[in-house]
Structure formats: C-alpha cells, structure tokens
Design a protein around this motif. Sequence first.
Motif, PDB file in Angstrom:
ATOM      1  N   CYS A 220       0.849  -1.194   0.000  1.00 65.77           N
ATOM      2  CA  CYS A 220       0.000   0.000   0.000  1.00 65.77           C
ATOM      3  C   CYS A 220       0.885   1.245   0.000  1.00 65.77           C
ATOM      4  O   CYS A 220       1.729   1.416   0.889  1.00 65.77           O
ATOM      5  N   GLU A 352      -4.970   0.151   4.144  1.00 67.75           N
ATOM      6  CA  GLU A 352      -5.315   0.994   2.995  1.00 67.75           C
ATOM      7  C   GLU A 352      -5.838   2.371   3.403  1.00 67.75           C
ATOM      8  O   GLU A 352      -5.719   3.329   2.632  1.00 67.75           O
ATOM      9  N   GLY A 411      -2.663   3.587  -3.827  1.00 65.06           N
ATOM     10  CA  GLY A 411      -2.858   2.396  -4.659  1.00 65.06           C
ATOM     11  C   GLY A 411      -1.915   1.301  -4.216  1.00 65.06           C
ATOM     12  O   GLY A 411      -1.106   1.468  -3.291  1.00 65.06           O
ATOM     13  N   TYR A 412      -2.031   0.147  -4.857  1.00 60.76           N
ATOM     14  CA  TYR A 412      -1.136  -0.981  -4.595  1.00 60.76           C
ATOM     15  C   TYR A 412       0.058  -0.896  -5.535  1.00 60.76           C
ATOM     16  O   TYR A 412      -0.109  -0.754  -6.751  1.00 60.76           O
ATOM     17  N   THR A 419      -5.623  -2.135  -7.704  1.00 56.50           N
ATOM     18  CA  THR A 419      -5.882  -0.743  -7.331  1.00 56.50           C
ATOM     19  C   THR A 419      -7.218  -0.280  -7.890  1.00 56.50           C
ATOM     20  O   THR A 419      -8.027   0.349  -7.193  1.00 56.50           O
TER      21      THR A 419
END
Length: 567
Positions: A220, A352, A411-412, A419
Amino acid sequence: MPSIGAHLDPLLREIAEATTLGDLLVRASARSPDAEAVVFPTERATYGELLNESVAVARGLIGLGVDRGDHVGILMPNSMDFLRCLFGAALLGTVVVPINSRFRTAELRHVTGDADLKVILTSDLVAEHADHPARLAEALPGLSDASESPLLRLEDTPELRAVVSLGAGTRTGFVSRQQFEYLARDVSVDAVEQRRALVRIRDTVMLLYTSGTTANPKGCIHTHEGLVRNGIVTGRTRFHLDRYDRFWDPLPMFHVGFLLPMIAAVDAGATILTMTHLDADTALQQVASERATWLFPAFPAVANTLLDHPAFGAHDLSHVRMTMCVGTAAELRRLQEAIPSSVQISTYGSTETGGVITYHLVTDTPGQRSTTCGPPFRGIEVRVVDLSTGEELPDGEIGEICVRGYSIFSGYYNDSEKTAQALDAAGWLHTGDLGSLDDAGHVTYHGRLKDMLKVGGENVGAVEVEAVLSEHPDVAVAAVVGAPDGRLSEVVAAFVERRAGSDVSADDLIAHCAARLASFKVPQYVRFVTDWPMSATKILKHVLREQIALELSAPGGESPRPKGSSA
C-alpha cells in the motif's frame, strides 16, 4: 451570537497540519532534545539522541549509494535500531518498507522483488525465535555466496544492492554494523540535511504490505501527508497527548498499530514505552514503574495477555488515563472495568486507510465506546453502500464501508488491476468491510465481506456469533468460520480458546448461543484450541476454514448436529 474566538481552542486542534516524517523528529528534538523519546525495559533514548543516531543511519545509507526515492526495507524486531533506521531512511526521502517480521521465505522473496528494494536493513537480534539474517539468506538465492564487496548482484532481485545486518556478528553477503558505520564516516551531516530539504509532503514515505492472508502481500502506497497528518490528527483530537504523556504500545513496529501512535507521540513530544516482544510480567512492570498514562494493547490477544496474568491486580494502574482496543462489546467492557481510571476507546481502519479513520471522542458514552468504532476524523468521508446496487444506505443499515479522504493510500504498488478494484473513479476506497453508520455518525464494524457466511440462503455475520461467544465467562478468544455442508452449503463452525482453568464444553457453548441467536446462526461445530494461526495481529481465518474442511472431508468425518462437538 458567539464569536469565532470562543471556538478557537478546539478548532486549533483540528487544523490540517502535515509535515514529513523526518521533519517530525527534527521538530521534536529541537523543542525538547533532552526529553525521553523511547523507553525499552533495558534501554532508553532522548529525542536528541534518537535524531543524532537516525542521522548516522542516513549517512550510512548515503555511503551505500541510497538516494531520494530509493526503496529501503527494514526487517527486524522492535528495537532502537528499527526506529533509527525508520527515521534515518525517512530523512533522506527514501521510500521505507517495514517488513512483517513473521514473513518466511516465499513472502520475503516476494516483498524484496515486488517492492524493488535497493537496501534491506536487518538485525541478528533474535525475537520470537526469528533469525532474520538466516531467513533472508534462505529467501534470496546467492546472498550467502556473495563476495566481500558491500554491493550485491543477485540474479533474482537485481535492484537489491546491499543487505545490512546491524548486529554484533558478521555474515557472508551482509554488510556488518562496523562496515556500515565506516561508510557513514565519509558522509557529512550536511549531505543528509541537503536531502531532507528536498522531501515533499506528497512524496511517498512508505510501502506498507498487507499480511497476505489469502494471496501474496500487497504494498500500500502512502505519502508523508497521509500518514503523518493522520498521526497528528489522532494524537491531538482523539488521544489528547502532550509532552507529559507516557504511551505504552507493544505492537510490532512494522505495523500501523505502532507507526501511527508513534507519530502522534512524537508530534506531542511524549514518551513511547515499548518492548522487543510481549511478555506479560515485563509489560506490567514497565507500565507500572514507568507510570504509563496511555495503554495501547489494540487487540484482544494483547489485552487478555495482560488481564489474565496473575500479577495484573498487584500493580497500581491508577495513572492510566486512556486505553485503546478493538474487540467485542464484552471484551471492551472487561478492559474498561479492569482499569477504571481510564477512558476506553476503540477504532476502525485498515492498512489501505492509512491505519485508522475513526476513534471515539472522550465525551462518547460508555455504550458508544463499547459497541461502535467512533466517528471519522475531520477530512475523512465515510458512507455505507448496498452490496448489490452500490447505492448509499440510510443510517442503521448494513452494507460495505467506503472511505474517501487525505489518509487513503495511493494504490497498490505494481498492481494497477487491484488498485482499480479498490479505488473507484470518484476516489472512494471500497474496503471490503461490512459496517453501518448511526445518527451520531459513529461507524460500527460488522466484519469482512468474506466473513459473511451463507447458511441455507441466510446471511450470518461471523462477528455477531463471535460477540455472543465472547460474552461467555469461560471464553478467552473465539473465531467463527464457515464449514462446508452438503445441504446448507455451509454452516457455522467456532474455534474457541478457553480461559485458564476452564473446562467448558462444546455443548455448553452451543446452548449459550442457542439462547441468544437464531438457530441458523448457532455453531454446528466447536473446536477448542490453545494456539492460533496468526499474521502479525490477526487470526488467519482461511487456515481455520481449511482445517475444518479437511477434517470433515476425511473418511468418517463428522456430520453437523445440533449439540455440536466437544472435540
């Protein structure tokens, strides 16, 4: 008509202040260099010492060729070295990647490659039987065969240039503490300062990897603003910290459950009390002797470790003014009653969301503080949407919790597909959590979407059954999962840890549930356990699901029966 000045003091606490993680420590040191920053049971450091030692780590990293924007991993137990590495890397504007100390070979290999780590900082300090250099040597082919040069060239992880072991010994392929300190000598403090001045609050400060309970861990992406601002808001508006507070937090330093409260404490100039690994006797002695004003057990497993210890009642804890834990209403009431001088609060959040997005207010009622997660921070929007239509639901109805605001991750890392699944076009994070809002704006958590069982077409929330089980005086911990069933698709299975000295039976617990729940919510299987499959802080329910499914599929496997099982 009241003037704006009448509201000035509370409004000042809500100012949207943000800074970089490195500057946060610099500011605390400038204000109170001789104030205690961090206290372990056998070691302590002032803010001035922590800053100076962090600058020394930053100089060593520059000596290894690390620059702004590079990714630096930290894999070590809770220690002064962890904090020095965290702040040292942040001072340079690197992206810090705190690595779960429970990760094993496959997970370490995945994170090293996925995060594009340039340097890993580790330690030969052994905690919870984890030898981190040995695990890294196993996870990274070629590391143990590397030359004496500090710079690596590994085929499977080409970005990785060095692994530093900040311990007493030496190991082939690793940069030793002595070598690291030698590299730092050739780098000036001014070189660190020049890099610190370039760091922007919208730069990425950390990749925080999820626990990977069902798949490879995901990174993350978090900015300085998101994490530091969130910690500042937490400390000023919900914890009400000041420089006289002594904040006990034993959680792993790689976890947001430590990182965010640490930021709150540093902003206030408070003292952080922590330990390398949780030991109830040592913890109680530390809390009492250091006169902790704040206790942050955070999870029932930690809180129960303290409350169930024979020496708990022997310590005077009247100096504790606030505590924080998540859990069922029964668990939270137990902690509140055990430390009556404190105000017990709870929270909701995730990796997140930047750690957390709610905490209770100290003015919330005991009922609110034991049954809800509190209201969201100013600047954070929360809505609950219908699982099928995505339409916003009215107060009191259960749906998926969606969150938007300054602390939400970007986002990832390296995963645009996941994401896009998590963040919609309007910036709402779809958490995958079930929840509701009440008319006071408080969030109530009802479990994960994947923890919603479907028993013969009826929805059953695992959290609801766990809460009922936790009300039984002989239950220490309960975890509920779905067990496969040929007729109903799945039925409720409960894994339970008894309190010490209890011989409560499965039939007793089934009867307890049957008196309080609809029949389709009552566990059909009860399994007693003494050891849980765990991530850093959570029970791995997918392991429990696999366990009960494997057991039931074996020849002669048990069929569901109303009175459960005493196995």
